[in-house]
Write an enzyme that holds these catalytic residues in place. Sequence first.
Site, PDB file in Angstrom:
ATOM      1  N   ASP A 119     -42.626 -19.717  34.930  1.00 49.72           N
ATOM      2  CA  ASP A 119     -43.233 -20.971  34.464  1.00 49.72           C
ATOM      3  C   ASP A 119     -43.742 -21.902  35.557  1.00 49.72           C
ATOM      4  O   ASP A 119     -44.302 -22.970  35.254  1.00 49.72           O
ATOM      5  CB  ASP A 119     -42.240 -21.740  33.580  1.00 49.72           C
ATOM      6  CG  ASP A 119     -42.127 -21.126  32.194  1.00 49.72           C
ATOM      7  OD1 ASP A 119     -43.157 -20.649  31.685  1.00 49.72           O
ATOM      8  OD2 ASP A 119     -41.018 -21.108  31.646  1.00 49.72           O
ATOM      9  N   ASP A 184     -48.016 -16.262  27.338  1.00 52.01           N
ATOM     10  CA  ASP A 184     -48.020 -17.581  27.986  1.00 52.01           C
ATOM     11  C   ASP A 184     -48.281 -17.465  29.496  1.00 52.01           C
ATOM     12  O   ASP A 184     -48.787 -18.384  30.134  1.00 52.01           O
ATOM     13  CB  ASP A 184     -46.670 -18.297  27.804  1.00 52.01           C
ATOM     14  CG  ASP A 184     -46.016 -18.089  26.449  1.00 52.01           C
ATOM     15  OD1 ASP A 184     -46.231 -17.025  25.848  1.00 52.01           O
ATOM     16  OD2 ASP A 184     -45.264 -18.961  26.016  1.00 52.01           O
TER      17      ASP A 184
HETATM   18  N1  GLY Z   1     -44.410 -21.311  27.062  1.00 50.90           N
HETATM   19  C1  GLY Z   1     -43.451 -21.523  26.049  1.00 50.90           C
HETATM   20  C2  GLY Z   1     -44.038 -21.941  24.761  1.00 50.90           C
HETATM   21  O1  GLY Z   1     -45.230 -21.900  24.548  1.00 50.90           O
HETATM   22  O2  GLY Z   1     -43.260 -22.348  23.920  1.00 50.90           O
END
Ligand code: GLY
Length: 423
Positions: A119, A184
């Site tokens: 992330d 993501d």
């Molecule tokens: N990246 C985590 C979400 O979209 O919840």
Amino acid sequence: MKHKLMIATLSCALCLPAFGQSKEEEKTFIKENMEFAVNQYHLMLQTPPQGKEGKGVMPHSMRKDGTVSKGSIYLWTSGFFPGSLWYLSDYTGNREMKDAALEYTQKMEPVKTFTDNHDIGFMMYCSYGNAKRFAPKAEYDDILIESAKSLCTRFSPVTGVIKSWNSWRSWNDETRFEYPVIIDNMMNLELLFAASRISGDESYKNVAVSHALKTSKYHIRKDGSFYHIAMYDPKTGDFIKGETSQGYSDNSAWSRGQGWAIYGFTVVYRETGDKRFLATAEKAADYYINHPNLPADKVAWWDFNAHQEGFTPGIRSNARKLTANYRDASAAALVASALFELSGYVKGKKSELYLETAKKILHSLGGEKYRAKLGENANFIIMHCTGAIPQNSEIDVPLTYADYYFIEALHRYNKLLNNEPLF
Ligand code: GLY
């Protein structure tokens, strides 16, 4: 670059009135929303830190009692609040927003060495990436490069992709996968392109391109929807199967994941000019826009396939218990922002469709159904977002990233209306 030229030629489509509104009315709409956001975030800035030793500093969502919940700088959403402040400061010139943008960005510096998951791109590019763009300082370059290095520790030349999480346990049974990659992760690649531009070292960009190529091969389904998670064999690099963590079922289309795909592949096309990525971004966008379950306001249900025949949540997923359905305004916000950019890379009717959809979403989110009243919604801007239903978490709440992409989309729309390049 060709794609930059395309952005500059959007003015024709923008001459068209939106929903009977003139260009001036659209600018007034943007201004009113930006000013509201400043006032709401002025209140947000008065709220104190939370948690052990006051480490909860970044607004994240809303608790059941209606107050803000804040996360540490190591939560995946930490970069969005500083990023929103940068956009607001740039648009309005408001001094409080600018000072706060700087203050909240500086809090993020220790994250540059974070390697526990993928992330860091969200965290450091939304904060320091925007800081570099709107108020550059030489020290930001080293911070961004170090962050990109941290992200690359999760790349394996065997798989050719960045590992998102350290493992994933299926909702269906006890199977544990050792190399899960979530859609993501496409959003983390912008950091790598920036690091190559700053440093002149192509290796970051090469990692990003490798990740995007493999994702465009295995993550997408024939109909243009995406798995949430793709599992790879770390020893051979082979794709094993697709599953979901935050979607309704393994074969469903989780709407925020679809948004991450539209946005992520649009960025990779911007950075590479490689048409394969444009084609993937278009497929992802067309799936969202043309889906029969997309409501008229263009704010998607949290999953396009929730409660439909042929889609069954895993045995441990909370989605099995769900009877109501929920929108995810965060998905819509990020799709709007992505479509403003993508509309500049395609031509004719398609460009108009992307632009009109982006505008429609913005007007929906800026309307009374989704936009909070001043001082309500724990001082967030957008209501009715869905974080993670299978985990029974963050259902019908504000989420900091919905605000971020809403503000970013307004900022982009304003640039387009002024015939200014987006980047
Ligand atoms: N990246 C985590 C979400 O979209 O919840």
